[in-house]
Motif scaffolding. Structure first.
Motif, PDB file in Angstrom:
ATOM      1  N   LEU A  56       9.188   4.673  -5.313  1.00 59.42           N
ATOM      2  CA  LEU A  56       8.551   4.776  -4.043  1.00 59.42           C
ATOM      3  C   LEU A  56       7.943   3.538  -3.475  1.00 59.42           C
ATOM      4  CD1 LEU A  56       7.661   6.567  -1.610  1.00 59.42           C
ATOM      5  CD2 LEU A  56       5.783   7.242  -2.851  1.00 59.42           C
ATOM      6  N   HIS A  57       8.430   2.976  -2.459  1.00 61.71           N
ATOM      7  CA  HIS A  57       8.089   1.548  -1.850  1.00 61.71           C
ATOM      8  C   HIS A  57       7.123   1.979  -0.578  1.00 61.71           C
ATOM      9  CE1 HIS A  57      10.963   0.101  -4.321  1.00 61.71           C
ATOM     10  NE2 HIS A  57      11.855   0.759  -3.842  1.00 61.71           N
ATOM     11  N   LEU A  58       6.004   1.752  -0.805  1.00 65.27           N
ATOM     12  CA  LEU A  58       5.032   1.813   0.295  1.00 65.27           C
ATOM     13  C   LEU A  58       4.319   0.595   0.970  1.00 65.27           C
ATOM     14  CD1 LEU A  58       2.558   4.295  -1.640  1.00 65.27           C
ATOM     15  CD2 LEU A  58       4.393   4.965  -0.090  1.00 65.27           C
ATOM     16  N   ARG A  59       4.247   0.778   2.318  1.00 65.04           N
ATOM     17  CA  ARG A  59       3.900  -0.436   3.244  1.00 65.04           C
ATOM     18  C   ARG A  59       2.715  -0.054   4.075  1.00 65.04           C
ATOM     19  NH1 ARG A  59       7.242  -4.926   3.157  1.00 65.04           N
ATOM     20  NH2 ARG A  59       6.493  -5.524   5.077  1.00 65.04           N
ATOM     21  N   GLY A  60       1.681  -0.761   4.268  1.00 64.34           N
ATOM     22  CA  GLY A  60       0.819  -0.550   5.461  1.00 64.34           C
ATOM     23  C   GLY A  60      -0.410  -0.909   5.038  1.00 64.34           C
ATOM     24  N   ASP A  61      -1.594  -0.257   5.446  1.00 67.31           N
ATOM     25  CA  ASP A  61      -2.749  -0.587   4.912  1.00 67.31           C
ATOM     26  C   ASP A  61      -3.381   0.253   3.566  1.00 67.31           C
ATOM     27  OD1 ASP A  61      -5.633  -1.275   4.604  1.00 67.31           O
ATOM     28  OD2 ASP A  61      -6.388  -0.157   6.444  1.00 67.31           O
ATOM     29  N   LEU A  62      -2.885  -0.441   2.410  1.00 62.26           N
ATOM     30  CA  LEU A  62      -3.114   0.368   1.368  1.00 62.26           C
ATOM     31  C   LEU A  62      -4.550   0.068   0.469  1.00 62.26           C
ATOM     32  CD1 LEU A  62       0.295  -0.500  -0.409  1.00 62.26           C
ATOM     33  CD2 LEU A  62      -0.590   1.353   1.045  1.00 62.26           C
ATOM     34  N   ALA A  63      -5.273  -0.612   1.226  1.00 58.13           N
ATOM     35  CA  ALA A  63      -6.713  -1.126   0.586  1.00 58.13           C
ATOM     36  C   ALA A  63      -7.512   0.145   0.378  1.00 58.13           C
ATOM     37  CB  ALA A  63      -7.637  -2.023   1.465  1.00 58.13           C
ATOM     38  N   PRO A  91      -6.367  -2.252  -8.566  1.00 58.96           N
ATOM     39  CA  PRO A  91      -5.490  -3.361  -8.534  1.00 58.96           C
ATOM     40  C   PRO A  91      -5.400  -4.134  -7.356  1.00 58.96           C
ATOM     41  CG  PRO A  91      -4.388  -0.984  -8.160  1.00 58.96           C
ATOM     42  CD  PRO A  91      -5.751  -1.014  -8.578  1.00 58.96           C
ATOM     43  N   GLY A  92      -6.624  -3.789  -6.428  1.00 56.52           N
ATOM     44  CA  GLY A  92      -6.610  -4.664  -5.048  1.00 56.52           C
ATOM     45  C   GLY A  92      -5.359  -4.447  -4.251  1.00 56.52           C
ATOM     46  N   LEU A  93      -4.614  -3.543  -4.230  1.00 57.43           N
ATOM     47  CA  LEU A  93      -3.542  -3.425  -3.337  1.00 57.43           C
ATOM     48  C   LEU A  93      -4.124  -3.353  -1.832  1.00 57.43           C
ATOM     49  CD1 LEU A  93      -1.709  -0.425  -5.235  1.00 57.43           C
ATOM     50  CD2 LEU A  93      -1.230  -2.886  -5.398  1.00 57.43           C
ATOM     51  N   THR A  94      -3.182  -4.266  -1.056  1.00 59.10           N
ATOM     52  CA  THR A  94      -3.549  -4.333   0.263  1.00 59.10           C
ATOM     53  C   THR A  94      -2.340  -4.139   1.600  1.00 59.10           C
ATOM     54  OG1 THR A  94      -2.908  -6.864   0.198  1.00 59.10           O
ATOM     55  CG2 THR A  94      -5.377  -5.973   0.051  1.00 59.10           C
ATOM     56  N   ALA A  95      -1.209  -4.535   1.042  1.00 59.72           N
ATOM     57  CA  ALA A  95      -0.057  -4.341   2.103  1.00 59.72           C
ATOM     58  C   ALA A  95       1.148  -3.457   1.627  1.00 59.72           C
ATOM     59  CB  ALA A  95       0.298  -5.708   2.637  1.00 59.72           C
ATOM     60  N   GLN A  96       1.347  -3.720   0.314  1.00 61.45           N
ATOM     61  CA  GLN A  96       2.750  -3.084  -0.261  1.00 61.45           C
ATOM     62  C   GLN A  96       2.579  -2.769  -1.691  1.00 61.45           C
ATOM     63  OE1 GLN A  96       5.497  -5.705   1.262  1.00 61.45           O
ATOM     64  NE2 GLN A  96       5.787  -6.808  -0.574  1.00 61.45           N
TER      65      GLN A  96
END
Length: 293
Positions: free
Chosen positions: A255-262, A160-165
């Motif tokens: 669950l809400h995630l934030r950070g460098d998710l790449a 899905p190309g998640l990067t930040a949240q």
């Protein structure tokens, strides 16, 4: 699709693994049974019915608790007792998941078989029908009569190309063992569980993931996470052969995630398809990606 029947273990990236992963499905629709989804034990009951039906055609050795003597191994041995360990003391994950959803007033049951486990798709489909007709155990025996059955196979999952949240909505109770702040809630433990599960599924397919696992696991500690709408569930499941009730638990919510998710994006994609956490074989840890960037 990876040809793992006779090949030595291949080393590929997690993205390459996703792109070639084969998942086989059998889906049945049982009319008038939608209310079963309110019971968190219902997938465990479906699993029990399926397992009993598969056991009927298992080798005598497996029925006696020994390694399978059939060639190829019987479906019951391959699915219920996968051989090998991810690492010492950590068994291979079961190469299937069970999902149940409502469709009108009916219950739609889907069995997903991963990689070479798909070779047993026809046998699993027949056993599922037999098991549901025989009934689900509980305080009252519930017999289901499927009115439709379909088979399908897909090759490849998209990153899905998640990067930040990202926000993950858990559809079945999540259980994470050995988390730092207790079960269910520590976001890093959820991500680490996804990484370990991907490693196990790849090994089941004869694949070794080309990844720096120590660095990945350490990086999960830098990801921030917040739970909302948490609903902790407790229930019991019946262990028929052990003749006892087993306590079960897990948490629903977002669950809400934030950070460098790449680095974690492909692992999250695999977990969305094949669940995460403990007791996945009982349907736990199923989620959907609601939004992410």
């Amino acid at each position: 699709m990876f040809d793992t029947a006779h090949a030595e273990r291949t080393r590929v990236s997690i993205v390459e693994f996703l792109s070639e992963l084969g998942i086989s499905r059998v889906t049945v629709l049982c009319p008038g049974a939608a209310g079963l989804v309110r019971d968190p034990a219902h997938i465990g009951k479906i699993r029990g019915a399926l397992g009993e039906a598969l056991r009927e055609s298992a080798s005598p050795a497996v029925r006696a608790g020994l390694p399978c003597t059939f060639s190829p191994p019987c479906a019951y041995a391959e699915l219920w007792f996968p051989e090998g360990e991810i690492r010492p003391g950590k068994p291979m994950p079961s190469p299937y998941v069970i999902e149940a959803d409502t469709e009108g007033d009916g219950l739609r049951v889907t069995i997903k078989l991963v990689g070479r486990a798909g070779d047993y798709l026809g046998e699993v489909g027949d056993a599922l029908i037999r098991g549901l007709r025989r009934g689900l155990s509980g305080k009252r025996w519930i017999r289901l009569e499927p009115e439709a059955r379909t088979y399908s196979e897909t090759i490849g999952l998209a990153d899905p190309g998640l990067t930040a949240q990202v926000s993950l909505r858990f559809l079945t109770p999540l259980l994470v063992r050995n988390s730092e702040n207790g079960p269910h809630i520590e976001p890093g433990a959820v991500l680490r569980g996804m990484i370990h599960r991907a490693d196990g599924m790849a090994r089941h397919c004869g694949i070794e993931l080309d990844a720096d696992f120590p660095a990945l696991l350490e990086a999960t500690k830098a990801v921030e996470g917040v739970w909302t709408d948490v609903d902790v569930r407790d229930w019991t499941r019946g262990a028929v052969r052990q003749r006892r009730l087993v306590p079960m638990e897990g948490a629903l919510g977002r669950l809400h995630l934030r950070g460098d998710l790449a680095p974690f994006s492909p692992f999250i994609a695999l977990a969305e398809e094949l669940h995460t956490g403990s007791r996945v074989q009982f349907g736990q840890g199923r989620f959907r990606i609601e939004q992410g960037v």
